[in-house]
Scaffold this motif. Structure first.
Motif, short mmCIF file in Angstrom:
data_model
loop_
_atom_site.label_atom_id
_atom_site.label_comp_id
_atom_site.label_asym_id
_atom_site.label_seq_id
_atom_site.Cartn_x
_atom_site.Cartn_y
_atom_site.Cartn_z
N ASP A 98 -7.79 -2.01 -1.01
CA ASP A 98 -7.32 -2.38 -2.35
C ASP A 98 -6.02 -3.18 -2.27
OD1 ASP A 98 -9.49 -1.06 -3.37
OD2 ASP A 98 -8.38 0.79 -3.85
N ILE A 99 -5.13 -2.72 -1.38
CA ILE A 99 -3.84 -3.42 -1.23
C ILE A 99 -4.06 -4.85 -0.78
CG2 ILE A 99 -1.68 -3.47 0.06
CD1 ILE A 99 -1.91 -0.42 0.25
N SER A 100 -4.92 -5.04 0.22
CA SER A 100 -5.19 -6.37 0.74
C SER A 100 -5.77 -7.27 -0.34
CB SER A 100 -6.17 -6.28 1.92
OG SER A 100 -6.46 -7.56 2.43
N GLY A 101 -6.63 -6.71 -1.18
CA GLY A 101 -7.20 -7.50 -2.26
C GLY A 101 -6.15 -7.95 -3.26
N GLN A 102 -5.24 -7.03 -3.62
CA GLN A 102 -4.18 -7.40 -4.56
C GLN A 102 -3.29 -8.51 -3.99
OE1 GLN A 102 -2.06 -4.04 -6.39
NE2 GLN A 102 -3.63 -2.70 -5.55
N VAL A 103 -2.96 -8.36 -2.69
CA VAL A 103 -2.09 -9.35 -2.06
C VAL A 103 -2.80 -10.70 -1.98
CG1 VAL A 103 -0.88 -9.95 0.07
CG2 VAL A 103 -0.82 -7.60 -0.77
N SER A 104 -4.09 -10.70 -1.64
CA SER A 104 -4.84 -11.95 -1.56
C SER A 104 -4.88 -12.66 -2.90
CB SER A 104 -6.27 -11.67 -1.08
OG SER A 104 -6.27 -11.16 0.24
N SER A 144 5.95 3.84 1.21
CA SER A 144 5.72 3.73 -0.22
C SER A 144 6.58 2.62 -0.78
CB SER A 144 6.07 5.05 -0.92
OG SER A 144 7.43 5.32 -0.82
N PHE A 145 6.03 1.84 -1.71
CA PHE A 145 6.68 0.63 -2.14
C PHE A 145 6.52 0.42 -3.62
CE2 PHE A 145 3.97 0.39 1.56
CZ PHE A 145 4.92 0.42 2.56
N TYR A 146 7.47 -0.29 -4.18
CA TYR A 146 7.34 -0.77 -5.54
C TYR A 146 7.67 -2.25 -5.53
CZ TYR A 146 7.92 -1.53 -10.46
OH TYR A 146 7.80 -2.02 -11.71
N ALA A 147 6.77 -3.07 -5.98
CA ALA A 147 6.93 -4.52 -5.85
C ALA A 147 6.96 -5.19 -7.20
CB ALA A 147 5.80 -5.09 -5.00
N GLY A 148 7.87 -4.79 -8.03
CA GLY A 148 8.10 -5.47 -9.28
C GLY A 148 6.98 -5.39 -10.27
N GLY A 149 6.08 -4.44 -10.17
CA GLY A 149 5.03 -4.26 -11.14
C GLY A 149 3.74 -4.96 -10.78
N ASP A 150 3.78 -5.88 -9.83
CA ASP A 150 2.58 -6.62 -9.46
C ASP A 150 1.72 -5.84 -8.47
OD1 ASP A 150 4.72 -9.41 -9.50
OD2 ASP A 150 3.29 -8.85 -11.06
N VAL A 151 2.35 -5.17 -7.55
CA VAL A 151 1.63 -4.34 -6.58
C VAL A 151 2.30 -2.98 -6.57
CG1 VAL A 151 0.95 -4.08 -4.19
CG2 VAL A 151 1.07 -6.35 -5.18
N ASN A 152 1.59 -1.93 -6.90
CA ASN A 152 2.16 -0.59 -6.97
C ASN A 152 1.44 0.29 -5.98
OD1 ASN A 152 3.54 1.63 -7.68
ND2 ASN A 152 2.97 1.64 -9.83
N LEU A 153 2.15 0.66 -4.91
CA LEU A 153 1.51 1.35 -3.80
C LEU A 153 2.25 2.64 -3.51
CD1 LEU A 153 1.50 -1.79 -1.52
CD2 LEU A 153 -0.29 -1.13 -3.13
N THR A 154 1.53 3.71 -3.27
CA THR A 154 2.16 4.97 -2.90
C THR A 154 1.43 5.56 -1.71
OG1 THR A 154 0.78 6.30 -4.34
CG2 THR A 154 2.80 5.42 -5.29
N GLY A 155 2.17 6.33 -0.93
CA GLY A 155 1.58 6.92 0.26
C GLY A 155 0.47 7.91 -0.04
N SER A 156 0.46 8.49 -1.23
CA SER A 156 -0.54 9.49 -1.54
C SER A 156 -1.88 8.87 -1.89
CB SER A 156 -0.06 10.36 -2.70
OG SER A 156 0.19 9.55 -3.83
N THR A 157 -1.90 7.60 -2.25
CA THR A 157 -3.15 6.95 -2.64
C THR A 157 -3.32 5.67 -1.84
OG1 THR A 157 -2.04 5.79 -4.43
CG2 THR A 157 -3.05 7.90 -4.97
N LEU A 158 -3.01 5.75 -0.54
CA LEU A 158 -2.99 4.56 0.31
C LEU A 158 -4.41 4.09 0.59
CD1 LEU A 158 -0.99 2.75 1.76
CD2 LEU A 158 -1.24 4.20 3.77
N ASN A 159 -4.74 2.87 0.17
CA ASN A 159 -6.04 2.25 0.41
C ASN A 159 -5.78 0.81 0.80
OD1 ASN A 159 -8.57 0.87 0.11
ND2 ASN A 159 -9.32 2.62 -1.10
N LEU A 160 -5.86 0.52 2.12
CA LEU A 160 -5.50 -0.81 2.59
C LEU A 160 -6.43 -1.88 2.05
CD1 LEU A 160 -4.51 -0.13 6.32
CD2 LEU A 160 -3.02 -0.74 4.41
#
Length: 718
Positions: A609-615, A591-607
């Motif tokens: 969506d995460i990959s899209g935000q990072v891209s 679980s991670f918090y990345a300064g408000g730009d990417v907000n990820l938690t283990g309970s709602t893990l969707n790679l």
């Protein structure tokens, strides 16, 4: 005036008037016990038999002084040696005479009880001599001697009972004890001769006396009739004692640890009448090139001798000084302090507390676990030295050369002086991991520390306190606890440097102002948090111990988010703190918090969506190349993103964590030359390296990191 004879009263009168110059004076036999002579200069003075017991000598210059005993005391030492020689010879003669007499009588007159007594004495003699040769003067030897004496007494008692005689046990006991004392006295005598000021003359005279005394009882009236066998056996005992003297003396001079007790006795004898610093405060005193024979540094009855930062470079005869229980007892310490040469030597676990090693050469020295607290290492050379787990609290490293040193888990604090360090790079690991990394700083192998960088990096580590919040975080309790830190210790939300998940617990790193004690900060937070923690929440946290691992991860994830929200909403002087001021948060396992730009938690893990935000964040970077003929940061991060998503050895939680770090690198890449962004990028790269270190050496992501990581670090200049 050089060579001028001064009395104690004259020295103290001049000192009270502000005079500190006593160079080259003759102060033999003066008694300065308990006096304060701090800062005085006694360079080249004659201090033989001078008494400085319990004196205060802070910063006193004692370079090139001549310490030791006056001639009359050397004669006293010689007299003591001769007395020991006489006693040794008489005891040896006593034991040898009785043993030879009863063996001779037993054989000639066939008296079994006398023969047994003589044989028992011979056996005891052989056991004791053999134990000394093999074991030295150690506790084990003392036990062997005790057993030999007990054996002689037991046999003597049996003879007395069996033969109905009363004198056999007395004789056997006397013989055994005499042998024991003779050998013990031989050791003391040998040690005394080894260190006596009279040297070879004392040895020759004393040995002659001991040799003569060894058969004095045989040739005198004690035995009444001079049997040839008795005389011959006594001579044999005397010769054996003589060679024992030589053997023990040689072992003492060779500093054999088995004969350390004898050496201590010899040094104590040699210090009689010598220069005394017992119980003196010698902090920062200088003994450079001093002659320290027959000098006493042992503690006095009133107080301990203080040797903090004493300078002993090129001091001589320190091995012949009485050193008490000080760290100078260690021969490694004596050699290092007198030569300042420790190149490639092993001082692991050595106690060097408070020593003065300014300018010492310690290149490639092993200092694992060495106690250096309070020591002075100014301008010392420590290139490639191993300081793993070294204790360096209060150590002065001013202008020390540390390039290539290993500083793994070394212990420093705000009292450690790190000014003007000469260092290009250091290592934080002594042994390389499977990737061949030793955690070099700076991480970029093409970069080196610039002036002041070393202190800035490690000072940041020293002014941080770690706060552990167990079992998850209650937002209201955390808010109350952090407000207490703001009010009592002037700590702001932006002072939170890191948040790290440890199972269901959260570890928070907070920068502490220089004037705020770390124990007080930790105590304030813990007390405020526990006081504000609702009973219902406490019960819920207790129940969490029975939850599954997934539930625990979810609880910790929510704890991280709760802390971030509280920090972003705290106000100081009615001014809201923006979330952009929050630190980079790494939770470590999903679980991670990345300064408000990417907000990820283990309970709602969707790679996906995460990959899209990072891209999206990576695509916002310019296409400017790192260097001619090299890809841009945008291309490098895209390549690394693809490698992360394709890595089969990496679990979804690990991929999510790695992608969040890429988002941080993309954010920092908008302004790669700003200090805050460089720090953010450095932390993200460290986390990525930690993730990759758990993979096998054949993993595709490992190979990609080896190629891409140096180029990314080059963009940010670290």
């Amino acid at each position: 005036m050089p060579g001028q004879r001064l009395s104690v009263d004259e020295v103290m009168r001049r000192y009270a008037a502000g005079d500190r110059d006593f160079r080259g004076t003759n102060l033999r036999g003066c008694n300065f016990a308990g006096k304060d002579l701090s800062g005085a200069d006694f360079t080249g003075a004659d201090l033989r038999s001078t008494n400085f017991a319990n004196a205060t000598l802070r910063g006193t210059v004692l370079s090139h002084v001549c310490c030791g005993a006056q001639r009359r005391w050397a004669l006293v030492q010689l007299l003591i040696v001769l007395v020991l020689a006489v006693l040794t010879g008489l005891l040896a003669g006593y034991s040898g005479g009785w043993i030879s007499y009863y063996i001779d009588v037993g054989i000639r007159q066939r008296w079994t009880e006398e023969l047994i007594s003589g044989v028992v004495g011979v056996i005891a003699l052989i056991i004791i001599y053999s134990s000394i040769i093999l074991e030295g003067y150690t506790t084990r030897t003392l036990w062997i001697v005790a057993i030999a004496v007990g054996f002689a007494v037991a046999v003597g008692f049996a003879v007395a009972v069996g033969f109905a005689v009363s004198f056999a046990i007395v004789i056997a006991t006397a013989v055994a004890i005499a042998v024991g004392f003779a050998v013990a006295s031989a050791g003391v005598f040998a040690g005394a001769v080894a260190f006596a000021g009279a040297g070879a003359v004392a040895f020759a005279i004393a040995v002659a006396i001991a040799f003569a005394g060894a058969f004095a009882f045989t040739g005198g009236g004690l035995l009444a009739v001079p049997f040839a066998f008795a005389v011959a056996f006594s001579v044999v005992v005397a010769v054996a004692n003589f060679f024992l003297y030589l053997y023990v003396t040689h072992q003492v001079r060779q500093k054999n640890v088995k004969f350390a007790l004898v050496r201590v006795l010899g040094i104590a004898l040699n210090a009689i009448g010598g220069t005394r610093f017992s119980g003196a405060d010698l902090s920062d005193a200088r003994f450079a090139h001093a002659s320290l024979k027959s000098t006493n540094f042992a503690d006095s009855r009133q107080r301990s001798t203080i040797l903090h930062r004493v300078r002993l470079h090129e001091a001589t005869w320190l091995d012949h000084s009485r050193l008490g229980s000080s760290i100078l007892q260690d021969p490694r310490v004596r050699h290092l302090l007198t030569t300042l040469d420790g190149v490639e030597q092993d001082f692991s676990g050595c106690n060097l507390r408070g020593v003065n090693l300014a300018g010492a050469r310690l290149e490639r020295a092993a200092l694992r676990g060495t106690i250096l607290s309070g020591a002075t290492l100014a301008e010392a050379t420590l290139q490639e030295a191993i300081l793993t787990e070294a204790q360096c609290v209060g150590t002065d490293f001013t202008a020390t050369h540390l390039t290539g040193a290993c500083l793994e888990a070394w212990n420093i604090d705000e009292t450690t002086i790190l000014k003007d360090i000469d260092c290009l790079y250091v290592f934080l690991k002594e042994k390389a991991n499977e990737l061949g990394w030793r955690e070099r700083l700076p991480h970029n192998p093409d970069k080196c520390f610039e002036s002041g960088d070393f202190e800035k990096y490690f000072r940041e580590m020293m002014d941080e306190v770690k706060l552990l919040i167990r079992g998850g975080v209650d937002p209201q309790a955390f808010k109350a606890a952090f407000q207490a830190l703001m009010q009592n210790h002037h700590i702001l939300p932006e002072d939170v440097r890191s948040l790290q998940r440890k199972g269901r617990d959260v570890l928070m790193g907070v920068a502490v102002p220089p004037d705020q004690p770390k124990p007080d900060v930790a105590r304030t937070f813990d007390m405020a948090y526990e006081t504000a923690l609702p009973a219902s929440t406490a019960q819920a946290l207790l129940e969490a111990e029975q939850r599954s691992k997934a539930d625990i991860i979810q609880l910790a994830n929510k704890s991280i988010d709760s802390i971030s929200q509280v920090l972003s909403n705290l106000t100081i002087n009615t001014t809201a703190m923006n979330q952009s001021n929050n630190p980079k948060i790494s939770t470590g396992d999903g679980s991670f918090y990345a300064g408000g730009d990417v907000n990820l938690t283990g309970s709602t893990l969707n790679l996906g969506d995460i990959s899209g935000q990072v891209s999206n964040q990576i695509n916002q970077l310019p296409d400017t190349p790192v260097a001619p003929d090299q890809p841009s940061l945008k291309d490098l991060l895209s390549q690394l993103q693809a490698a992360i998503e394709a890595e089969n050895e990496l679990q979804p939680e690990g991929k999510a964590e790695a992608l969040a770090e890429l988002a941080e690198l993309a954010k920092a890449g908008q302004s790669p030359q700003e200090g805050a962004m460089q720090k953010l990028a450095k932390r993200s790269m460290n986390v990525l390296k930690g993730i990759v270190s758990g993979l096998s050496g054949t993993a595709a992501l490992v190979k990609a990191m080896q190629t891409i990581a140096p180029l990314i670090q080059q963009v940010f200049g670290f």
